[in-house]
Scaffold this motif. Structure first.
Motif, PDB file in Angstrom:
ATOM      1  N   THR A 144     -34.393-116.266 -31.456  1.00  0.00           N
ATOM      2  CA  THR A 144     -35.855-116.253 -31.558  1.00  0.00           C
ATOM      3  C   THR A 144     -36.360-115.174 -32.497  1.00  0.00           C
ATOM      4  OG1 THR A 144     -36.122-114.755 -29.660  1.00  0.00           O
ATOM      5  CG2 THR A 144     -36.070-117.124 -29.210  1.00  0.00           C
ATOM      6  N   GLY A 145     -35.453-114.426 -33.108  1.00  0.00           N
ATOM      7  CA  GLY A 145     -35.870-113.442 -34.097  1.00  0.00           C
ATOM      8  C   GLY A 145     -35.732-111.999 -33.693  1.00  0.00           C
ATOM      9  N   VAL A 146     -35.237-111.721 -32.509  1.00  0.00           N
ATOM     10  CA  VAL A 146     -34.989-110.332 -32.124  1.00  0.00           C
ATOM     11  C   VAL A 146     -33.800-109.823 -32.944  1.00  0.00           C
ATOM     12  CG1 VAL A 146     -34.423-108.741 -30.263  1.00  0.00           C
ATOM     13  CG2 VAL A 146     -35.839-110.747 -29.796  1.00  0.00           C
ATOM     14  N   PRO A 147     -33.963-108.736 -33.697  1.00  0.00           N
ATOM     15  CA  PRO A 147     -32.846-108.240 -34.516  1.00  0.00           C
ATOM     16  C   PRO A 147     -31.617-107.958 -33.656  1.00  0.00           C
ATOM     17  CG  PRO A 147     -34.893-107.116 -35.099  1.00  0.00           C
ATOM     18  CD  PRO A 147     -35.181-107.908 -33.864  1.00  0.00           C
ATOM     19  N   SER A 148     -30.461-108.299 -34.169  1.00  0.00           N
ATOM     20  CA  SER A 148     -29.237-108.156 -33.382  1.00  0.00           C
ATOM     21  C   SER A 148     -29.000-106.715 -32.942  1.00  0.00           C
ATOM     22  CB  SER A 148     -28.031-108.657 -34.192  1.00  0.00           C
ATOM     23  OG  SER A 148     -27.872-107.890 -35.375  1.00  0.00           O
ATOM     24  N   GLU A 149     -29.400-105.750 -33.773  1.00  0.00           N
ATOM     25  CA  GLU A 149     -29.189-104.351 -33.396  1.00  0.00           C
ATOM     26  C   GLU A 149     -30.155-103.898 -32.303  1.00  0.00           C
ATOM     27  OE1 GLU A 149     -31.932-104.373 -37.029  1.00  0.00           O
ATOM     28  OE2 GLU A 149     -30.128-105.427 -36.327  1.00  0.00           O
ATOM     29  N   ARG A 150     -31.130-104.731 -31.976  1.00  0.00           N
ATOM     30  CA  ARG A 150     -32.083-104.410 -30.910  1.00  0.00           C
ATOM     31  C   ARG A 150     -31.741-105.135 -29.604  1.00  0.00           C
ATOM     32  NH1 ARG A 150     -36.973-102.118 -32.423  1.00  0.00           N
ATOM     33  NH2 ARG A 150     -36.693-100.890 -34.315  1.00  0.00           N
ATOM     34  N   ILE A 151     -30.611-105.809 -29.561  1.00  0.00           N
ATOM     35  CA  ILE A 151     -30.165-106.504 -28.348  1.00  0.00           C
ATOM     36  C   ILE A 151     -29.030-105.688 -27.741  1.00  0.00           C
ATOM     37  CG2 ILE A 151     -29.214-108.634 -27.397  1.00  0.00           C
ATOM     38  CD1 ILE A 151     -30.418-110.066 -29.877  1.00  0.00           C
ATOM     39  N   VAL A 152     -29.279-105.110 -26.598  1.00  0.00           N
ATOM     40  CA  VAL A 152     -28.331-104.200 -25.958  1.00  0.00           C
ATOM     41  C   VAL A 152     -27.553-104.948 -24.885  1.00  0.00           C
ATOM     42  CG1 VAL A 152     -28.048-102.063 -24.668  1.00  0.00           C
ATOM     43  CG2 VAL A 152     -29.875-102.258 -26.381  1.00  0.00           C
ATOM     44  N   LEU A 153     -26.270-105.149 -25.129  1.00  0.00           N
ATOM     45  CA  LEU A 153     -25.386-105.764 -24.135  1.00  0.00           C
ATOM     46  C   LEU A 153     -24.605-104.649 -23.463  1.00  0.00           C
ATOM     47  CD1 LEU A 153     -24.082-108.918 -26.034  1.00  0.00           C
ATOM     48  CD2 LEU A 153     -25.948-108.757 -24.396  1.00  0.00           C
ATOM     49  N   ALA A 154     -25.056-104.288 -22.293  1.00  0.00           N
ATOM     50  CA  ALA A 154     -24.451-103.170 -21.572  1.00  0.00           C
ATOM     51  C   ALA A 154     -23.813-103.675 -20.287  1.00  0.00           C
ATOM     52  CB  ALA A 154     -25.511-102.115 -21.271  1.00  0.00           C
ATOM     53  N   GLN A 155     -23.207-102.771 -19.551  1.00  0.00           N
ATOM     54  CA  GLN A 155     -22.651-103.108 -18.256  1.00  0.00           C
ATOM     55  C   GLN A 155     -22.989-101.997 -17.271  1.00  0.00           C
ATOM     56  OE1 GLN A 155     -18.543-103.598 -19.440  1.00  0.00           O
ATOM     57  NE2 GLN A 155     -17.977-101.589 -18.630  1.00  0.00           N
ATOM     58  N   ASP A 156     -22.654-102.212 -16.012  1.00  0.00           N
ATOM     59  CA  ASP A 156     -23.020-101.251 -14.980  1.00  0.00           C
ATOM     60  C   ASP A 156     -22.513 -99.854 -15.333  1.00  0.00           C
ATOM     61  OD1 ASP A 156     -24.082-103.376 -13.608  1.00  0.00           O
ATOM     62  OD2 ASP A 156     -22.325-103.660 -12.326  1.00  0.00           O
ATOM     63  N   GLY A 157     -23.400 -98.877 -15.172  1.00  0.00           N
ATOM     64  CA  GLY A 157     -23.043 -97.496 -15.450  1.00  0.00           C
ATOM     65  C   GLY A 157     -23.369 -97.033 -16.855  1.00  0.00           C
ATOM     66  N   HIS A 158     -23.632 -97.960 -17.754  1.00  0.00           N
ATOM     67  CA  HIS A 158     -24.015 -97.559 -19.103  1.00  0.00           C
ATOM     68  C   HIS A 158     -25.418 -96.971 -19.090  1.00  0.00           C
ATOM     69  CE1 HIS A 158     -20.938-100.337 -21.308  1.00  0.00           C
ATOM     70  NE2 HIS A 158     -20.379 -99.317 -20.692  1.00  0.00           N
ATOM     71  N   VAL A 159     -25.642 -96.011 -19.946  1.00  0.00           N
ATOM     72  CA  VAL A 159     -26.932 -95.317 -20.018  1.00  0.00           C
ATOM     73  C   VAL A 159     -27.631 -95.731 -21.298  1.00  0.00           C
ATOM     74  CG1 VAL A 159     -28.067 -93.075 -20.099  1.00  0.00           C
ATOM     75  CG2 VAL A 159     -26.022 -93.387 -18.686  1.00  0.00           C
ATOM     76  N   VAL A 160     -28.823 -96.290 -21.141  1.00  0.00           N
ATOM     77  CA  VAL A 160     -29.600 -96.792 -22.276  1.00  0.00           C
ATOM     78  C   VAL A 160     -30.846 -95.938 -22.432  1.00  0.00           C
ATOM     79  CG1 VAL A 160     -30.824 -98.775 -23.236  1.00  0.00           C
ATOM     80  CG2 VAL A 160     -28.743 -99.130 -21.890  1.00  0.00           C
ATOM     81  N   ASP A 161     -31.021 -95.346 -23.585  1.00  0.00           N
ATOM     82  CA  ASP A 161     -32.197 -94.538 -23.873  1.00  0.00           C
ATOM     83  C   ASP A 161     -33.156 -95.288 -24.784  1.00  0.00           C
ATOM     84  OD1 ASP A 161     -31.298 -92.502 -22.317  1.00  0.00           O
ATOM     85  OD2 ASP A 161     -30.949 -91.069 -23.939  1.00  0.00           O
ATOM     86  N   LEU A 162     -34.432 -95.242 -24.439  1.00  0.00           N
ATOM     87  CA  LEU A 162     -35.488 -95.838 -25.256  1.00  0.00           C
ATOM     88  C   LEU A 162     -36.297 -94.712 -25.872  1.00  0.00           C
ATOM     89  CD1 LEU A 162     -37.100 -98.378 -26.170  1.00  0.00           C
ATOM     90  CD2 LEU A 162     -38.462 -98.116 -24.075  1.00  0.00           C
ATOM     91  N   LYS A 163     -36.205 -94.570 -27.175  1.00  0.00           N
ATOM     92  CA  LYS A 163     -36.905 -93.491 -27.880  1.00  0.00           C
ATOM     93  C   LYS A 163     -37.424 -94.007 -29.205  1.00  0.00           C
ATOM     94  CE  LYS A 163     -36.381 -88.709 -29.514  1.00  0.00           C
ATOM     95  NZ  LYS A 163     -37.588 -88.244 -28.805  1.00  0.00           N
ATOM     96  N   ASP A 164     -38.676 -93.729 -29.468  1.00  0.00           N
ATOM     97  CA  ASP A 164     -39.318 -94.164 -30.709  1.00  0.00           C
ATOM     98  C   ASP A 164     -39.181 -95.669 -30.913  1.00  0.00           C
ATOM     99  OD1 ASP A 164     -39.982 -91.497 -31.266  1.00  0.00           O
ATOM    100  OD2 ASP A 164     -38.068 -91.158 -32.286  1.00  0.00           O
ATOM    101  N   GLY A 165     -39.256 -96.406 -29.830  1.00  0.00           N
ATOM    102  CA  GLY A 165     -39.240 -97.862 -29.918  1.00  0.00           C
ATOM    103  C   GLY A 165     -37.873 -98.478 -30.108  1.00  0.00           C
ATOM    104  N   VAL A 166     -36.809 -97.682 -30.006  1.00  0.00           N
ATOM    105  CA  VAL A 166     -35.449 -98.190 -30.206  1.00  0.00           C
ATOM    106  C   VAL A 166     -34.631 -97.924 -28.946  1.00  0.00           C
ATOM    107  CG1 VAL A 166     -33.342 -98.042 -31.571  1.00  0.00           C
ATOM    108  CG2 VAL A 166     -35.573 -97.809 -32.687  1.00  0.00           C
ATOM    109  N   ALA A 167     -33.963 -98.947 -28.441  1.00  0.00           N
ATOM    110  CA  ALA A 167     -33.096 -98.816 -27.263  1.00  0.00           C
ATOM    111  C   ALA A 167     -31.649 -98.793 -27.714  1.00  0.00           C
ATOM    112  CB  ALA A 167     -33.322 -99.968 -26.291  1.00  0.00           C
ATOM    113  N   SER A 168     -30.861 -97.868 -27.159  1.00  0.00           N
ATOM    114  CA  SER A 168     -29.456 -97.776 -27.534  1.00  0.00           C
ATOM    115  C   SER A 168     -28.661 -97.185 -26.385  1.00  0.00           C
ATOM    116  CB  SER A 168     -29.268 -96.917 -28.786  1.00  0.00           C
ATOM    117  OG  SER A 168     -29.813 -95.630 -28.589  1.00  0.00           O
ATOM    118  N   VAL A 169     -27.383 -97.537 -26.326  1.00  0.00           N
ATOM    119  CA  VAL A 169     -26.483 -96.999 -25.320  1.00  0.00           C
ATOM    120  C   VAL A 169     -26.017 -95.627 -25.780  1.00  0.00           C
ATOM    121  CG1 VAL A 169     -24.305 -97.315 -24.107  1.00  0.00           C
ATOM    122  CG2 VAL A 169     -25.735 -99.286 -24.597  1.00  0.00           C
ATOM    123  N   VAL A 170     -26.205 -94.598 -24.920  1.00  0.00           N
ATOM    124  CA  VAL A 170     -25.882 -93.229 -25.321  1.00  0.00           C
ATOM    125  C   VAL A 170     -24.744 -92.632 -24.503  1.00  0.00           C
ATOM    126  CG1 VAL A 170     -28.223 -92.804 -26.137  1.00  0.00           C
ATOM    127  CG2 VAL A 170     -27.635 -92.286 -23.754  1.00  0.00           C
TER     128      VAL A 170
END
Length: 564
Positions: free
Chosen positions: A416-442
């Motif tokens: 649907t147009g969501v950039p691939s780098e903006r799709i976070v495929l994580a699993q239990d225990g992973h820590v995802v930070d949302l900062k300045d409009g960008v979500a990433s596993v840290v």
């Protein structure tokens, strides 16, 4: 897509100012134990707190909980637990978290809180609850929450939109887009669109049916199928469903009333939940339709419907006990059993074991594989595509599903147009930070299964389960011998006791001389103080090698050597 399934992650850094942190503690990789923790400015918000049901490879386990370890020293930082709906995989672990801090506020819809309050009563916990409804807003510390109506297989389900200065999160909970729901309560796509226009930084979406094309069948399409089964049934009807599936129970009640049958609820959770649903007005019981199960013996079989638990093959639930002839209710030739639920992944063997048991008794078993007697409560691919196009999120984090479901959901978002780098495929225990409009596993925090086994919580380890599997699959051998403290000679034994290893105990007779010979040799080689532990390992090796070569088995072996 940003996937870290196979990566080894380090401990996450300290939370930076102006950052919203999301830590899933369950539901990413399994269909169950759903739980997510949001952190902002040192405060925590928990969304759902559910259980996972054990598989055959986890013998003796009653329930599997999320790992609360990261919350142990931060219980006072929790603002509230927001519950999206009343299914066990979303509320079942709440009592175990409240044991650590009973005054954590619970926030949810009227039915959801009524169900969890009944459960907490059994645990002797009096919770602090706050009832919310769709379109309502509530501030929970730094988290401004708005609740959105969503349609699911249980009434009163809610999505939650969480707004903080660091960004916004829209968590769907479990949902689908049934346009003809039994209760007339549809998923509020207008609210989704409005929130999308304002900007959703992280969209956490239900993934369970992401691999299923098209749209989920409407609940109303189940009614005619049930009506047809009731019309042709000439004897007893038994319907098994989740104890919280109010919509399915409503359809059974309507069909029973139309065909002049009485309905008895069977199973403690079924009786409890339907009582709550009826009292609150979520279940409309036709006049003079529901009876106590004790009265079924006074009625002819063609006037009886039993609504029971056990649709997932649980051995101690009502249907499993009926199949094992361990229940006051019996089935036989001419009776019809309806499994009005989907298979939860991992339960297939247990369910078909019950199905085979019922059919061996002569009953006809109707299930989703041979009739349209159930429809899912989760959005299929077509519905998820609609949601992505309506919300237009900046980042997507699929939740609630196995790895394959999460990946499929991520691909839908990308389409649907969501950039691939903006799709976070994580699993239990992973820590995802949302900062300045960008979500990433840290990073990642420790996150394992916590097993409930009887009255023990977290005391059973993977090693214990491995031992149980060995005992169940390979059997058990105990060895006992007494050696002289003076000469080292074997003066008693070795005695060999085996269970589940060989049909004939005589098979072990030929190994006794070998054990004695090996023990005496080991004693002769010990020049200092006699080491009984070493002698026990000698016995273990001799018997293990013999059983492995002769019987092709690897049983648990417990040796014991005593000096006399």
């Amino acid at each position: 897509m940003s996937t870290v399934f196979s990566q080894r992650l380090e401990e996450p850094p300290a939370l930076a100012p102006g950052t919203l942190r999301v830590i899933p503690l369950g539901g990413l990789g399994d269909v169950g134990r759903n739980m997510a923790v949001l952190e902002f400015e040192g405060r925590l918000l928990v969304i759902d707190c559910g259980v996972l049901f054990p598989e055959d490879s986890q013998p003796g386990v009653d329930l599997i909980l999320p790992d609360f370890e990261i919350l142990t020293d931060r219980l006072e930082d929790i603002e509230a637990i927001v519950l999206t709906h009343g299914h066990e995989d979303h509320i079942g672990a709440v009592p175990y978290l409240l044991r650590r801090r009973p005054d954590i506020p619970l926030v949810g819809s009227q039915l959801t809180l009524a169900l969890i309050e009944a459960k907490l009563k059994e645990h002797r916990i009096r919770p602090v609850t706050h009832v919310v409804a769709e379109d309502e807003q509530r501030s929970l510390g730094p988290f401004d929450c708005e609740f959105v109506a969503v349609n699911h297989s249980i009434p009163d389900a809610l999505a939650v939109h969480v707004s903080t200065p660091a960004g916004t999160v829209l968590h769907t909970g479990d949902f689908k887009m049934d346009q003809l729901p039994l209760d007339g309560r549809i998923t509020d796509l207008r609210a989704f669109a409005r929130l999308g226009e304002a900007g959703v930084d992280l969209f956490m979406t239900d993934s369970t049916n992401a691999e299923v094309p098209g749209f989920t069948v409407a609940e109303k399409q189940i009614g005619p199928t049930l009506d047809g089964i009731f019309a042709r049934a000439r004897q007893k009807i038994v319907v098994a469903s989740f104890a919280s599936h109010v919509h399915r129970v409503q359809q059974v009640l309507d069909a029973a009333a139309a065909h002049g049958r009485k309905v008895a609820f069977v199973g403690r959770s079924m009786v409890r939940n339907m009582g709550i649903a009826s009292e609150l007005g979520y279940l409309d019981i036709p006049d003079d339709t529901v009876i106590d199960v004790k009265r079924i013996d006074d009625l002819p079989d063609d006037q009886v419907v039993l609504m029971c638990t056990g649709s997932q093959g649980e051995p101690m639930a009502a249907l499993g006990r009926i199949a094992n002839r361990d229940h006051r209710v019996s089935v036989g030739p001419g009776d019809v059993v309806i499994l009005a639920s989907s298979l939860i992944p991992g339960n297939e063997n247990a369910v078909f074991r019950v199905v085979n048991g019922l059919m061996a008794l002569g009953a006809e078993v109707v299930h989703k594989g041979n009739a349209q007697v159930h429809t899912s409560g989760h959005a299929s691919a077509g519905e998820l595509l609609y949601c992505y196009n309506i919300v237009r999120p900046r980042n997507v984090m699929p939740v609630h599903g196995e790895v394959r479901h999460l990946i499929a959901n991520g691909k839908l978002a990308e389409a649907t147009g969501v950039p691939s780098e903006r799709i976070v495929l994580a699993q239990d225990g992973h820590v995802v930070d949302l900062k300045d409009g960008v979500a990433s596993v840290v990073g990642a925090v420790p996150n394992g299964y916590v097993y409930v086994d009887g009255s023990s919580v977290g005391q059973i380890s993977e090693a214990d389960l491995k031992d149980r599997r060995i005992l169940g699959d390979e059997g058990f051998i105990s060895l006992f011998a007494v050696v002289s403290s003076e000469t080292g000679a074997v003066i008693a034994g070795p005695e060999i006791h085996a269970r589940g290893v060989a049909e004939d105990a005589a098979v072990f007779e030929r190994i006794r001389p070998e054990i004695v010979k090996a023990l005496e040799k080991a004693v002769a080689e010990q020049t200092e103080r006699r080491d009984t532990h070493q002698l026990q390992q000698v016995m273990r090796r001799v018997v293990g090698r013999y059983v492995g070569q002769r019987l092709r088995r690897r049983p648990m072996i417990l040796p014991l050597v005593i000096e006399s």
